[in-house]
Design a protein around this motif. Sequence first.
Motif, mmCIF file in Angstrom:
data_model
loop_
_atom_site.group_PDB
_atom_site.id
_atom_site.type_symbol
_atom_site.label_atom_id
_atom_site.label_comp_id
_atom_site.label_asym_id
_atom_site.label_seq_id
_atom_site.Cartn_x
_atom_site.Cartn_y
_atom_site.Cartn_z
ATOM 1 N N UNK A 87 0.797 -1.223 0.000
ATOM 2 C CA UNK A 87 0.000 0.000 0.000
ATOM 3 C C UNK A 87 0.826 1.268 0.000
ATOM 4 N N UNK A 88 2.152 1.131 0.184
ATOM 5 C CA UNK A 88 3.070 2.278 0.179
ATOM 6 C C UNK A 88 2.530 3.430 1.030
ATOM 7 N N UNK B 160 6.290 6.659 -1.046
ATOM 8 C CA UNK B 160 7.686 6.815 -1.477
ATOM 9 C C UNK B 160 7.934 6.049 -2.775
ATOM 10 N N UNK B 161 8.325 6.771 -3.815
ATOM 11 C CA UNK B 161 8.595 6.141 -5.112
ATOM 12 C C UNK B 161 9.958 6.501 -5.672
ATOM 13 N N UNK B 162 10.617 7.527 -5.095
ATOM 14 C CA UNK B 162 11.917 7.957 -5.612
ATOM 15 C C UNK B 162 12.739 8.595 -4.495
ATOM 16 N N UNK C 206 11.854 2.700 5.394
ATOM 17 C CA UNK C 206 10.594 2.946 4.697
ATOM 18 C C UNK C 206 10.612 2.432 3.268
ATOM 19 N N UNK C 207 11.804 2.232 2.719
ATOM 20 C CA UNK C 207 11.937 1.741 1.346
ATOM 21 C C UNK C 207 13.299 1.089 1.179
ATOM 22 N N UNK C 208 13.360 0.130 0.263
ATOM 23 C CA UNK C 208 14.621 -0.533 -0.042
ATOM 24 C C UNK C 208 14.952 -0.348 -1.501
ATOM 25 N N UNK C 209 16.152 0.143 -1.814
ATOM 26 C CA UNK C 209 16.563 0.414 -3.190
ATOM 27 C C UNK C 209 17.389 -0.747 -3.730
ATOM 28 N N UNK D 56 3.478 -11.136 0.485
ATOM 29 C CA UNK D 56 2.454 -10.109 0.372
ATOM 30 C C UNK D 56 2.656 -8.897 1.251
ATOM 31 N N UNK D 57 3.732 -8.870 2.046
ATOM 32 C CA UNK D 57 3.958 -7.741 2.959
ATOM 33 C C UNK D 57 4.518 -6.518 2.241
#
Length: 282
Positions: free
Chosen positions: A132-133, A137-139, A191-194, A209-210
């Motif tokens: 669901x983000x 955060x997308x970038x 919050x995010x993994x690159x 599914x997480x």
Amino acid sequence: MKSRFLTGLFATAVMTFIVAATASQAGELSDRIASGEPVRLGFANEIPFAYPGESGEPKGFVNAYVLGVLGTMGIDKVEPVVTEWGGLIPGLNANRFDIITGGMNILKSRCENMAFSEPMGTMGDAFIVPKGNPKGISNYQDIKDKDGILVTGAGYNSVEAAKKEGVPDDKVMQVPGPTEILAAVKAGRADAGAVTFFTAQNLAKESDGALEVTDPNALPEWTKNWVGIGFREADRDFLAKFNEAQAKYLGSPEMMKAVEEYGYSEAQLPGDVKLEWVCANR
């Protein structure tokens, strides 16, 4: 008699010099192959690029590709050497293995420390985020603007990308590899993994599914990268032969069949982009 002796001595010296000069042009890898030693492939556990199989055998599309190129060169003796991602370039230069097959992006900073083959593929990056983000955060700019924490691998190209985009160092968590990146995002420590888009898809699948994968097109165009095979500077003689064999193998039906199971398709072929341009622009 003395003249003949000196002439013979001179001829012997010239021949010795020629043999020595020829030998000096051969790098250590060429010498190893000539003596019957296996080519040591260095890679980390980076699915689907390169990873060890159940018996330690080299798996992944970059390994499959390199095995194919070496096969066309008449080389079938290989030895896999698995290490952490951050240890690949140091391990290569310390002679712990002969070739980096880990799926390494060609970057200017890396071109200054090792020799690359011509590109064998082009890849984009993406983020893994909670389902669901929730933070949207997308970038990299989102990391900055929303005071997020980004996790990525030590030595990954995304470390340089985050810095270039102005993400503060204390907002970038560096860990050994994909397993730790997955754990950090699942546990809420980041919050995010690159990672690469391929790796992101695999990690999302492993998360039950997480997690989900962001749109790779949300990242800057300049973060698109080209993958090459890594060699020591001293082995440029072998690298030249590898590039020659690669030019014939890249995109061939044999190659595409070998990498198909790992998700590599014609969309990942590097096109006409050359190593010199990539080293200068990435």
